[in-house]
Design a protein around this motif. Structure first.
Motif: not given
Ligand code: FES
Ligand code: FES
Length: 166
Positions: A121-132
């Motif tokens: 919802d905040k970040n529609p295209a997260p990097t792998e690091e942001e997902i982790r």
């Protein structure tokens, strides 16, 4: 409002429906959801804020429902896993978890899906690091996390409408 039995009356919205309920002052939000209202998709693991199995979204932010008292949710909007999708109509994040083989025992998955939703919802295209980082409060003892990360990346692409370009 307290009544003579020392119960507190609260109004709470869960998955878009309003509930007026009486709760004990010490009742936790997870117990209200699971035991009183039947939203058993919310899971209890550690009961002390460490595993994230009990994650729900309260007014747009993830919370550990084992650490929130029910009366603190008065006037708030709660999203549980039951509000994400149904068996016949899964949410794209749930579909991506299945497509990527990210579900094993399933115990952590409701909380993972809600943390993923909050992230996307905040970040529609997260990097792998942001997902982790986004799922860092959710423990999984089965999957080793990579398939969950892949599923969230896949869901993000699907929800942006560019999954075929991957
Ligand atoms: S049960 Fe709430 S964080 Fe583990
Ligand atoms: S799938 Fe079993 S704990 Fe995550």
């Amino acid at each position: 409002m307290n009544n003579q039995n020392n119960q507190i009356r609260i109004n709470i919205s869960i998955n878009g429906e309003s509930y007026e309920v009486q709760v004990d002052p010490e009742m936790r939000l997870i117990d209200l959801l699971r035991d009183k209202l039947g939203f058993t998709g919310t899971k209890e693991g550690c009961g002390k804020g460490e595993c994230g199995a009990c994650t729900v979204i309260m007014d747009g932010k993830t919370v550990n429902s084992c650490l929130v008292l029910a009366f603190q949710a008065d006037g708030k909007e709660i999203l549980t896993i039951e509000g994400m999708g149904t068996l016949d109509n899964l949410h794209p994040i749930q579909e991506a978890f299945i497509r990527n083989g990210a579900v094993q025992c399933g115990y952590c998955i409701p909380g993972m899906v809600l943390s993923a939703k909050s992230l996307l919802d905040k970040n529609p295209a997260p990097t792998e690091e942001e997902i982790r980082r986004g799922i860092s409060g959710n423990l999984c003892r089965c999957t080793g996390y990579q398939k969950i990360v892949d599923a969230i990346k896949d869901a993000a692409a699907e929800m942006r409408g560019d999954r075929n370009e991957r």
